[in-house]
Write a protein that holds these residues in place. Structure first.
Motif, PDB file in Angstrom:
ATOM      1  N   GLN A   1       0.848  -1.190   0.000  1.00  0.00           N
ATOM      2  CA  GLN A   1       0.000   0.000   0.000  1.00  0.00           C
ATOM      3  C   GLN A   1       0.881   1.237   0.000  1.00  0.00           C
ATOM      4  O   GLN A   1       1.947   1.255   0.622  1.00  0.00           O
ATOM      5  CB  GLN A   1      -0.918   0.027   1.227  1.00  0.00           C
ATOM      6  CG  GLN A   1      -1.849   1.234   1.288  1.00  0.00           C
ATOM      7  CD  GLN A   1      -2.711   1.243   2.533  1.00  0.00           C
ATOM      8  OE1 GLN A   1      -2.787   0.253   3.251  1.00  0.00           O
ATOM      9  NE2 GLN A   1      -3.373   2.348   2.800  1.00  0.00           N
TER      10      GLN A   1
ATOM     11  N   ILE B   1       0.542   4.546   1.656  1.00  0.00           N
ATOM     12  CA  ILE B   1      -0.290   5.130   2.700  1.00  0.00           C
ATOM     13  C   ILE B   1       0.102   6.595   2.868  1.00  0.00           C
ATOM     14  O   ILE B   1       1.287   6.943   2.846  1.00  0.00           O
ATOM     15  CB  ILE B   1      -0.133   4.358   4.037  1.00  0.00           C
ATOM     16  CG1 ILE B   1      -1.117   4.881   5.083  1.00  0.00           C
ATOM     17  CG2 ILE B   1       1.294   4.413   4.544  1.00  0.00           C
ATOM     18  CD1 ILE B   1      -1.160   4.033   6.342  1.00  0.00           C
TER      19      ILE B   1
ATOM     20  N   GLN C   1       0.454  -1.097   9.500  1.00  0.00           N
ATOM     21  CA  GLN C   1      -0.418  -1.384   8.364  1.00  0.00           C
ATOM     22  C   GLN C   1       0.167  -2.491   7.497  1.00  0.00           C
ATOM     23  O   GLN C   1      -0.570  -3.328   6.959  1.00  0.00           O
ATOM     24  CB  GLN C   1      -0.636  -0.114   7.540  1.00  0.00           C
ATOM     25  CG  GLN C   1      -1.605  -0.254   6.399  1.00  0.00           C
ATOM     26  CD  GLN C   1      -3.055  -0.362   6.850  1.00  0.00           C
ATOM     27  OE1 GLN C   1      -3.330  -0.430   8.052  1.00  0.00           O
ATOM     28  NE2 GLN C   1      -3.978  -0.384   5.910  1.00  0.00           N
TER      29      GLN C   1
ATOM     30  N   LEU D   1      -1.702  -5.980   6.541  1.00  0.00           N
ATOM     31  CA  LEU D   1      -1.959  -6.399   5.165  1.00  0.00           C
ATOM     32  C   LEU D   1      -1.253  -7.698   4.813  1.00  0.00           C
ATOM     33  O   LEU D   1      -1.661  -8.392   3.880  1.00  0.00           O
ATOM     34  CB  LEU D   1      -1.515  -5.302   4.195  1.00  0.00           C
ATOM     35  CG  LEU D   1      -2.285  -3.978   4.274  1.00  0.00           C
ATOM     36  CD1 LEU D   1      -1.647  -2.938   3.363  1.00  0.00           C
ATOM     37  CD2 LEU D   1      -3.740  -4.183   3.895  1.00  0.00           C
TER      38      LEU D   1
ATOM     39  N   ASP E   1      -9.602   6.397   5.001  1.00  0.00           N
ATOM     40  CA  ASP E   1      -8.899   7.533   4.418  1.00  0.00           C
ATOM     41  C   ASP E   1      -9.847   8.323   3.528  1.00  0.00           C
ATOM     42  O   ASP E   1     -10.953   7.866   3.214  1.00  0.00           O
ATOM     43  CB  ASP E   1      -7.681   7.056   3.627  1.00  0.00           C
ATOM     44  CG  ASP E   1      -6.523   8.027   3.719  1.00  0.00           C
ATOM     45  OD1 ASP E   1      -6.794   9.241   3.835  1.00  0.00           O
ATOM     46  OD2 ASP E   1      -5.362   7.589   3.681  1.00  0.00           O
TER      47      ASP E   1
ATOM     48  N   TYR F   1     -12.068   6.020   0.732  1.00  0.00           N
ATOM     49  CA  TYR F   1     -11.507   5.043  -0.201  1.00  0.00           C
ATOM     50  C   TYR F   1     -10.703   4.039   0.618  1.00  0.00           C
ATOM     51  O   TYR F   1     -10.322   4.349   1.749  1.00  0.00           O
ATOM     52  CB  TYR F   1     -10.652   5.735  -1.288  1.00  0.00           C
ATOM     53  CG  TYR F   1      -9.277   6.207  -0.876  1.00  0.00           C
ATOM     54  CD1 TYR F   1      -8.159   5.369  -0.951  1.00  0.00           C
ATOM     55  CD2 TYR F   1      -9.070   7.491  -0.391  1.00  0.00           C
ATOM     56  CE1 TYR F   1      -6.902   5.791  -0.567  1.00  0.00           C
ATOM     57  CE2 TYR F   1      -7.820   7.928  -0.014  1.00  0.00           C
ATOM     58  CZ  TYR F   1      -6.744   7.071  -0.100  1.00  0.00           C
ATOM     59  OH  TYR F   1      -5.490   7.493   0.292  1.00  0.00           O
ATOM     60  N   PRO F   2     -10.450   2.820   0.144  1.00  0.00           N
ATOM     61  CA  PRO F   2     -10.680   2.305  -1.224  1.00  0.00           C
ATOM     62  C   PRO F   2     -12.161   2.138  -1.529  1.00  0.00           C
ATOM     63  O   PRO F   2     -12.983   1.902  -0.638  1.00  0.00           O
ATOM     64  CB  PRO F   2      -9.956   0.966  -1.209  1.00  0.00           C
ATOM     65  CG  PRO F   2      -9.949   0.549   0.227  1.00  0.00           C
ATOM     66  CD  PRO F   2      -9.817   1.808   1.016  1.00  0.00           C
TER      67      PRO F   2
ATOM     68  N   ASP G   1      -7.992   2.249  -5.424  1.00  0.00           N
ATOM     69  CA  ASP G   1      -7.499   1.221  -4.511  1.00  0.00           C
ATOM     70  C   ASP G   1      -6.947   1.809  -3.214  1.00  0.00           C
ATOM     71  O   ASP G   1      -7.033   3.009  -2.954  1.00  0.00           O
ATOM     72  CB  ASP G   1      -6.451   0.345  -5.208  1.00  0.00           C
ATOM     73  CG  ASP G   1      -5.216   1.138  -5.614  1.00  0.00           C
ATOM     74  OD1 ASP G   1      -5.024   2.265  -5.129  1.00  0.00           O
ATOM     75  OD2 ASP G   1      -4.424   0.606  -6.430  1.00  0.00           O
ATOM     76  N   GLU G   2      -6.347   0.936  -2.385  1.00  0.00           N
ATOM     77  CA  GLU G   2      -5.854   1.346  -1.070  1.00  0.00           C
ATOM     78  C   GLU G   2      -4.754   2.387  -1.161  1.00  0.00           C
ATOM     79  O   GLU G   2      -4.525   3.144  -0.220  1.00  0.00           O
ATOM     80  CB  GLU G   2      -5.330   0.122  -0.301  1.00  0.00           C
ATOM     81  CG  GLU G   2      -6.389  -0.895   0.090  1.00  0.00           C
ATOM     82  CD  GLU G   2      -6.706  -1.861  -1.046  1.00  0.00           C
ATOM     83  OE1 GLU G   2      -6.157  -1.678  -2.162  1.00  0.00           O
ATOM     84  OE2 GLU G   2      -7.497  -2.793  -0.817  1.00  0.00           O
ATOM     85  N   SER G   3      -4.047   2.415  -2.297  1.00  0.00           N
ATOM     86  CA  SER G   3      -2.971   3.388  -2.488  1.00  0.00           C
ATOM     87  C   SER G   3      -3.460   4.713  -3.033  1.00  0.00           C
ATOM     88  O   SER G   3      -2.657   5.612  -3.281  1.00  0.00           O
ATOM     89  CB  SER G   3      -1.902   2.798  -3.431  1.00  0.00           C
ATOM     90  OG  SER G   3      -1.331   1.622  -2.898  1.00  0.00           O
TER      91      SER G   3
END
Length: 693
Positions: free
Chosen positions: A201, A203, A422, A426, A439, A476-477, A546-548
């Motif tokens: 990720q 972050i 994190q 993950l 986030d 998001y994500p 996405d998570e990023s």
């Protein structure tokens, strides 16, 4: 005396051999379970690891320091990193690169490129015509893009982590500034790929700091919302974040702590570096005055001397934060002439007076984006090295109106610790206590398209439409599906940033182009010609943030449905057997999932489409898509957001309203089956394949 020798059975030997192999495999597996995080700052980076038996530890570099300068010295046959490169900056300033993260994802005409050139004139930046960006020209034979230089730094951070962990490491979580846009985030991912890292990720550094704060204060979080403001002034930028901590109920683990990013404000150029550059300019002026009658050259024209002055300015800023005055001194600054001058905190504050006036700006931005007031903020916590400057604290304390500022967090290591937590969460190798992270999107993203409409009989005009996919400060994500119901031919649509009115004129220039990509759909008309007797359910485009925080267009597909009637006498044996088995297990008949015998993709409630309102008959739907995996016979291609088309898709989705459920049930009882399928929208060079359920 007779001695009996009892031989071991071959089967037992094989058994113990298998046990030995299994134990060896388990030991080898335990040696590759470590994960790492990299808190990538403008001036320095912090690396942390988690491995079995070592929970959340900051990595020490080769000099046994907990933070490493983000500096690279490049020569023909060797490279230097960290403190070694910092010492080389005096000897070879042209080949020593620093603060290059400010150039990531920037085109050559970006104001930050000109600003970097003005700050560090010793570096030669050349234009890359293919990428429309710049690269560092070290020598006629050596040139590197900012992404390549960052890849070298990330590879070095990986080697530090592996030496500290005594095992190979591949998985990592990397922090990025919250104000990074899509181009800048993709540049970091590209650099990580060059370094051989698998990025779990990207972050945001403010989110990582908030996570670290919450993890170590889990017991203080309850069902009452607590609003905390984090003010982070680092070397290159300043970010203010409002975070809400609260216990929430989750489906998987019951009541768990959650942090939610409520508001964000930032200043891209307000930080310790700008203060040091002001001090360097002041010291250079003092040195020139001392040599005024000696016909000496301007010290600003000597890159080595300016590198020495910048290092002294960095030290002077730190000392003046604790002392009212200090003596700046450099041995052999230029032409073997020593430099010595007295500097006071008052002079320093006068040099940076306009910078201190910008300190409250991010606070106001964060409050505005969160739609909150200062009375709702319980505590303001300082993060980042530049917040140690007394004048910064004085101005900030006056701006927030609190009795005191919180200093109960490690200002240097909080982001690295939150990121590595994190990473462990993950990773499949570790199990950590859940902490929900929500986030927020900083830059809204929308879809724009133009369609021909008939306002009056025989009178046609073009209508421009906008639909917000991901709104500002939305979570998001997240996945979204937009359905185009009025197209039966090939068409284009644009993916752009939304309203950026919260940015100032200079920030907009730095931000660059607001167009992310243009998607050209081909094969739409062919799909309608091939299946003229089927009912079209629109063209569905599937988006993923996405998570990023990286946007991708997963696929685009055309959806068709049809009704097939069967007489009761012709009901097949397999259908009867299936109904019998369903009744044996107590399974009722669900119209939209069981009619065609396939699992449907479940979609959440429809979210309102923002932007221009539809005319009568306009049916552009915007939906949130569930993230549950869909299994079908097709192999979807990797996301390609800038391609002309999309990969193959999922199975059909049956979308029926609640008031039609009874009608569907009666249709099913009459053995009328509704078959749905999707036709992927492809480029002309690829094959459109019909995906039956």
């Amino acid at each position: 005396m007779t001695v009996k020798v009892r031989r071991q059975r071959p089967r037992r030997r094989v058994f113990w051999a298998l046990v030995a192999v299994l134990l060896a495999d388990l030991l080898a597996l335990s040696d590759t379970l470590a994960v790492m995080s990299v808190d990538l700052g403008s001036e320095s980076m912090k690396v942390a690891i988690v491995k079995p038996g070592v929970p959340m530890e900051i990595v020490l570099n080769k000099e046994s320091r907990r933070k490493t300068p983000v500096i690279v010295t490049l020569k023909e046959n060797e490279r230097f990193f960290g403190d070694s490169a910092a010492s080389m900056a005096i000897k070879n300033p042209k080949a020593t690169l620093r603060y290059f993260q400010h150039l990531l994802g920037k085109q050559a005409d970006n104001p930050h490129v000109a600003l970097y050139q003005a700050r560090f004139p010793e570096h030669e930046l050349t234009f890359d015509p293919q990428r429309q960006t710049v690269h560092f020209q070290i020598s006629p034979q050596l040139q590197f893009s900012p992404e390549e230089v960052l890849g070298m730094v990330l590879n070095y951070s990986r080697s530090l982590a592996e030496d500290f962990a005594e095992q190979p490491i591949k998985d990592a979580v990397i922090t990025v500034p919250v104000f990074f846009n899509q181009a800048e985030r993709r540049a970091v991912l590209q650099a990580a790929r060059m370094a051989g890292l698998k990025v779990l990720q990207l972050i945001n550094d403010n989110t990582a700091t908030a996570l670290s704060y919450g993890v170590f204060r889990r017991k203080d979080i309850n069902t009452t919302a607590q609003n905390i403001m984090f003010y982070d002034m680092g070397s290159g930028s300043t970010v203010c974040t409002i975070v809400t901590y609260q216990m929430v109920k989750t489906k998987e683990a019951g009541m768990q702590p959650q942090l939610q990013i409520r508001g964000v404000g930032f200043d891209r150029t307000l930080g310790g570096l700008e203060m040091e550059l002001r001090l360097r300019e002041h010291l250079a002026g003092l040195f020139n005055e001392q040599r005024k009658g000696q016909r000496a050259k301007d010290v600003r024209e000597n890159p080595r001397a300016m590198a020495k002055l910048l290092r002294e300015a960095n030290r002077l800023k730190t000392v003046l934060s604790a002392n009212a005055d200090h003596m700046a001194q450099i041995e052999g600054l230029m032409d073997d002439v020593d430099f010595k001058a007295k500097a006071t905190r008052v002079e320093f504050e006068e040099l940076c007076a306009d910078l201190f006036e910008r300190v409250p700006g991010p606070v106001q931005q964060a409050l505005q984006s969160a739609e909150m007031s200062l009375d709702e903020i319980e505590q303001v916590i300082l993060v980042g090295g530049a917040t140690r400057v007394p004048k910064v604290q004085e101005v900030l304390l006056k701006a927030v109106g609190k009795e005191e500022l919180g200093k109960n967090i490690n200002a240097d290591e909080a982001a690295a610790m939150g990121a590595v937590y994190q990473a462990a969460a993950l990773s499949k190798a570790f199990k950590v206590k859940p902490f929900v992270v929500r986030d927020a999107v900083v830059y809204p993203i929308l879809v724009e398209f133009t369609r021909e409409v008939e306002e009056e009989p025989g009178v046609h005009s073009l209508k421009h439409n906008k639909r917000v996919l991901f709104s500002r400060m939305g979570p998001y994500p997240q996945r979204k599906v937009i359905t185009f119901n009025r197209y039966s031919h090939d068409f284009n649509f644009h993916i752009n940033y939304g309203d950026l009115g919260f940015l100032g004129p200079e920030d907009l220039r730095v931000f660059g182009s607001q167009n992310l990509t243009t998607v050209k759909l081909k094969g739409v008309g062919d799909s309608f010609k091939k299946y003229p007797d089927y009912e079209s359910k629109g063209i569905k485009a599937h988006f993923n943030l996405d998570e990023s925080g990286v946007l991708s267009l997963d696929r685009v597909e055309s959806v068709f449905e049809t009704l097939v009637e069967d007489s009761p006498e012709e009901e097949s044996t397999l259908t009867k057997l299936g109904n019998t088995i369903s009744s044996l297990f107590g399974g009722g008949t669900t119209p939209d999932a069981k009619e065609n015998g396939t699992d449907t993709v479940q979609e959440e409630e429809e979210s309102p489409a923002e932007g221009s309102k539809d005319e009568p008959g306009e049916q552009v739907e915007l939906k949130e898509e569930a993230e549950a995996p869909v299994e079908d016979g097709s192999q979807p291609l990797p996301p390609e957001p800038k391609g002309d088309a999309a990969p193959e898709g999922e199975k059909a989705t049956e979308k029926e309203n609640g008031d039609k459920s009874e009608a569907q049930a009666s249709v099913f009882r009459a053995l009328v089956t509704r078959f749905g399928f999707r036709v992927p929208i492809c480029t002309l060079s690829s094959l459109c394949r019909l995906l039956f359920p």
